[in-house]
Scaffold this motif. Structure first.
Motif, mmCIF file in Angstrom:
data_model
loop_
_atom_site.group_PDB
_atom_site.id
_atom_site.type_symbol
_atom_site.label_atom_id
_atom_site.label_comp_id
_atom_site.label_asym_id
_atom_site.label_seq_id
_atom_site.Cartn_x
_atom_site.Cartn_y
_atom_site.Cartn_z
ATOM 1 N N PHE A 28 -22.062 -36.673 40.053
ATOM 2 C CA PHE A 28 -21.231 -38.060 39.832
ATOM 3 C C PHE A 28 -22.726 -38.715 38.755
ATOM 4 O O PHE A 28 -22.280 -39.677 38.106
ATOM 5 C CB PHE A 28 -21.118 -38.641 40.922
ATOM 6 C CG PHE A 28 -19.737 -38.492 41.250
ATOM 7 C CD1 PHE A 28 -18.561 -38.608 40.738
ATOM 8 C CD2 PHE A 28 -19.538 -37.306 42.469
ATOM 9 C CE1 PHE A 28 -17.314 -38.208 40.898
ATOM 10 C CE2 PHE A 28 -18.303 -36.966 42.852
ATOM 11 C CZ PHE A 28 -17.175 -37.365 42.049
ATOM 12 N N HIS A 29 -23.973 -38.776 39.318
ATOM 13 C CA HIS A 29 -24.946 -39.182 38.433
ATOM 14 C C HIS A 29 -24.802 -38.762 36.922
ATOM 15 O O HIS A 29 -25.106 -39.470 36.010
ATOM 16 C CB HIS A 29 -26.074 -39.216 39.042
ATOM 17 C CG HIS A 29 -26.575 -40.081 40.005
ATOM 18 N ND1 HIS A 29 -25.953 -40.033 41.542
ATOM 19 C CD2 HIS A 29 -27.286 -41.101 40.179
ATOM 20 C CE1 HIS A 29 -26.409 -41.136 42.231
ATOM 21 N NE2 HIS A 29 -27.286 -41.991 41.316
ATOM 22 N N ALA A 30 -24.585 -37.407 36.933
ATOM 23 C CA ALA A 30 -24.720 -36.786 35.509
ATOM 24 C C ALA A 30 -23.580 -37.712 34.816
ATOM 25 O O ALA A 30 -23.587 -37.711 33.457
ATOM 26 C CB ALA A 30 -24.569 -35.537 35.459
ATOM 27 N N LEU A 31 -22.334 -37.580 35.361
ATOM 28 C CA LEU A 31 -21.283 -38.559 34.633
ATOM 29 C C LEU A 31 -21.600 -39.768 34.310
ATOM 30 O O LEU A 31 -21.267 -40.215 33.199
ATOM 31 C CB LEU A 31 -19.820 -38.363 35.500
ATOM 32 C CG LEU A 31 -19.156 -37.115 35.833
ATOM 33 C CD1 LEU A 31 -18.194 -37.501 36.816
ATOM 34 C CD2 LEU A 31 -18.684 -36.424 34.766
ATOM 35 N N GLY A 32 -22.312 -40.627 35.121
ATOM 36 C CA GLY A 32 -22.653 -41.849 34.640
ATOM 37 C C GLY A 32 -23.563 -41.975 33.684
ATOM 38 O O GLY A 32 -23.602 -42.654 32.603
ATOM 39 N N GLN A 33 -24.509 -40.885 33.639
ATOM 40 C CA GLN A 33 -25.694 -40.762 32.584
ATOM 41 C C GLN A 33 -24.822 -40.539 31.044
ATOM 42 O O GLN A 33 -25.250 -41.094 30.318
ATOM 43 C CB GLN A 33 -26.545 -39.556 32.772
ATOM 44 C CG GLN A 33 -27.674 -39.546 31.865
ATOM 45 C CD GLN A 33 -28.731 -38.547 32.389
ATOM 46 O OE1 GLN A 33 -28.580 -37.911 33.342
ATOM 47 N NE2 GLN A 33 -29.482 -37.839 31.484
ATOM 48 N N ILE A 34 -23.966 -39.763 31.088
ATOM 49 C CA ILE A 34 -23.047 -39.849 29.754
ATOM 50 C C ILE A 34 -22.089 -40.932 29.620
ATOM 51 O O ILE A 34 -21.513 -40.857 28.614
ATOM 52 C CB ILE A 34 -22.439 -38.291 29.565
ATOM 53 C CG1 ILE A 34 -21.332 -38.221 30.595
ATOM 54 C CG2 ILE A 34 -23.460 -37.229 29.741
ATOM 55 C CD1 ILE A 34 -20.419 -36.849 30.260
ATOM 56 N N GLY A 35 -22.026 -41.791 30.480
ATOM 57 C CA GLY A 35 -20.853 -42.965 30.324
ATOM 58 C C GLY A 35 -19.390 -42.212 30.402
ATOM 59 O O GLY A 35 -18.764 -42.958 29.717
ATOM 60 N N TYR A 36 -19.245 -41.342 31.279
ATOM 61 C CA TYR A 36 -17.876 -40.978 31.232
ATOM 62 C C TYR A 36 -16.918 -41.851 31.933
ATOM 63 O O TYR A 36 -17.281 -42.316 33.164
ATOM 64 C CB TYR A 36 -17.797 -39.614 32.044
ATOM 65 C CG TYR A 36 -16.357 -38.815 31.917
ATOM 66 C CD1 TYR A 36 -15.556 -38.411 31.133
ATOM 67 C CD2 TYR A 36 -15.764 -38.879 33.147
ATOM 68 C CE1 TYR A 36 -14.497 -37.998 31.109
ATOM 69 C CE2 TYR A 36 -14.541 -38.546 33.604
ATOM 70 C CZ TYR A 36 -13.775 -37.866 32.426
ATOM 71 O OH TYR A 36 -12.599 -37.440 32.453
ATOM 72 N N THR A 37 -15.961 -42.153 31.231
ATOM 73 C CA THR A 37 -14.850 -43.224 31.688
ATOM 74 C C THR A 37 -13.486 -42.435 31.922
ATOM 75 O O THR A 37 -12.466 -43.358 31.984
ATOM 76 C CB THR A 37 -14.782 -44.527 31.045
ATOM 77 O OG1 THR A 37 -14.631 -44.054 29.795
ATOM 78 C CG2 THR A 37 -16.053 -45.240 30.988
ATOM 79 N N GLY A 38 -13.329 -41.142 31.852
ATOM 80 C CA GLY A 38 -12.045 -40.500 31.640
ATOM 81 C C GLY A 38 -11.713 -40.197 33.132
ATOM 82 O O GLY A 38 -12.231 -40.448 34.128
ATOM 83 N N PRO A 39 -10.427 -39.670 33.336
ATOM 84 C CA PRO A 39 -9.780 -39.314 34.279
ATOM 85 C C PRO A 39 -10.608 -38.189 35.314
ATOM 86 O O PRO A 39 -11.344 -37.381 34.777
ATOM 87 C CB PRO A 39 -8.432 -38.496 34.046
ATOM 88 C CG PRO A 39 -8.083 -38.887 32.773
ATOM 89 C CD PRO A 39 -9.245 -39.303 31.992
#
Length: 289
Positions: free
Chosen positions: A229-240
């Motif tokens: 989840f931190h990696a998702l935050g690092q790339i700025g992921y906002t999708g489903p």
């Protein structure tokens, strides 16, 4: 604080088919558990009443995505033109159904049959996958549906097993409405860790499945969800971000066998889904914006 990502749940948490009563149950319980999106597998599409389902989704205020894999007799990676033709027809029908539901994504193992192969993918088979999915993407552009390449493990496909495999395939397809779909269950089998694939995919990530290594309750296995989840935050992921879990408590004939769902990992889908919503929300909230 509400997560910035739409949170979804797979309808197989609720029911094994898409008959009207099962669809009503899935929509009602998805909404009651606080989710924004429900994902329907199209393995049972002959029973799916598209207009009725779309009306129910609209009344509930839910988004929808669809997923599917192909069959060995309808496999677009095959060297047999008749098999490829059946697979391509199935994909275009799946796109029509997804668009009819008002869906945002058609995703899954769109590139092959769902099962264990006895040999590597041939060069001709891969070229066929590229040409078929390029045509599908061009048609999808007019419907507003985004195509997802779900990365699955080696026991379920021989076409795409890692994030880098999927990136190469998407590059060859060459259409910007084709995105990468990461799934933590499959990542656990094929990737070196839970971070590098997310960073490799970056802004081409368009859909996420969150599932435990044994496909049961989140947090009861060994996956490193904090890093993911931190990696998702690092790339700025906002999708489903869609929770996916399977148990023999909910049987989908054919699909349950394809997925090797032999164990009863949970009995109460509602308790499972509420727990998953809280687990995912807490991890997203802990990640800096």
């Amino acid at each position: 604080m509400k997560p910035r990502n739409p949170l979804g749940v797979h309808a197989l948490v609720w029911a094994g088919d898409t008959a009207p009563a099962s669809v009503t149950t899935a929509i009602t319980k998805t909404k009651a558990c606080g989710y924004d999106l429900v994902e329907f597998s199209l393995h049972d599409s002959l029973n799916l009443d598209v207009d009725r389902t779309r009306a129910e989704l609209n009344r509930a205020g839910l988004r929808v995505a669809c997923s599917r894999g192909l069959a060995m007799d309808a496999d677009i990676s095959s060297d047999d033109p008749a098999v490829v033709e059946r697979g391509e027809r199935l994909l275009h029908e799946s796109l029509r159904l997804t668009a009819g539901l008002g869906g945002s994504h058609l995703t899954g193992a769109l590139y092959s049959a769902f099962g264990s192969y006895s040999r590597p993918l041939s060069a001709a088979g891969r070229a066929t996958v590229v040409s078929v999915l390029r045509r599908l993407a061009k048609e999808a552009r007019g419907t507003g549906v985004t195509l997802g390449l779900e990365i699955c493990n080696r026991y379920e496909t021989n076409v795409v097993n890692t994030a880098r495999d999927a990136l190469r395939l998407a590059d060859d397809i060459g259409e910007d409405n084709v995105v990468i779909h990461l799934d933590t269950y499959h990542m656990n089998i094929e990737e070196n860790d839970m971070v590098r694939p997310v960073l490799d995919v970056g802004d081409r990530l368009g859909y996420v499945h969150v599932g435990e290594n044994h496909r049961g309750y989140l947090g009861s296995g060994h996956l490193d969800f904090t890093s993911f989840f931190h990696a998702l935050g690092q790339i700025g992921y906002t999708g489903p971000i869609t929770f996916e879990s399977f148990s023999s408590a909910v049987v989908a004939p054919g699909l349950s066998a394809d997925l090797s769902i032999w164990r009863n990992l949970w009995d109460d889908g509602e308790d499972l889904a509420r727990h998953a919503h809280g687990f995912i929300s807490a991890h997203l909230t802990a990640v800096p914006a």
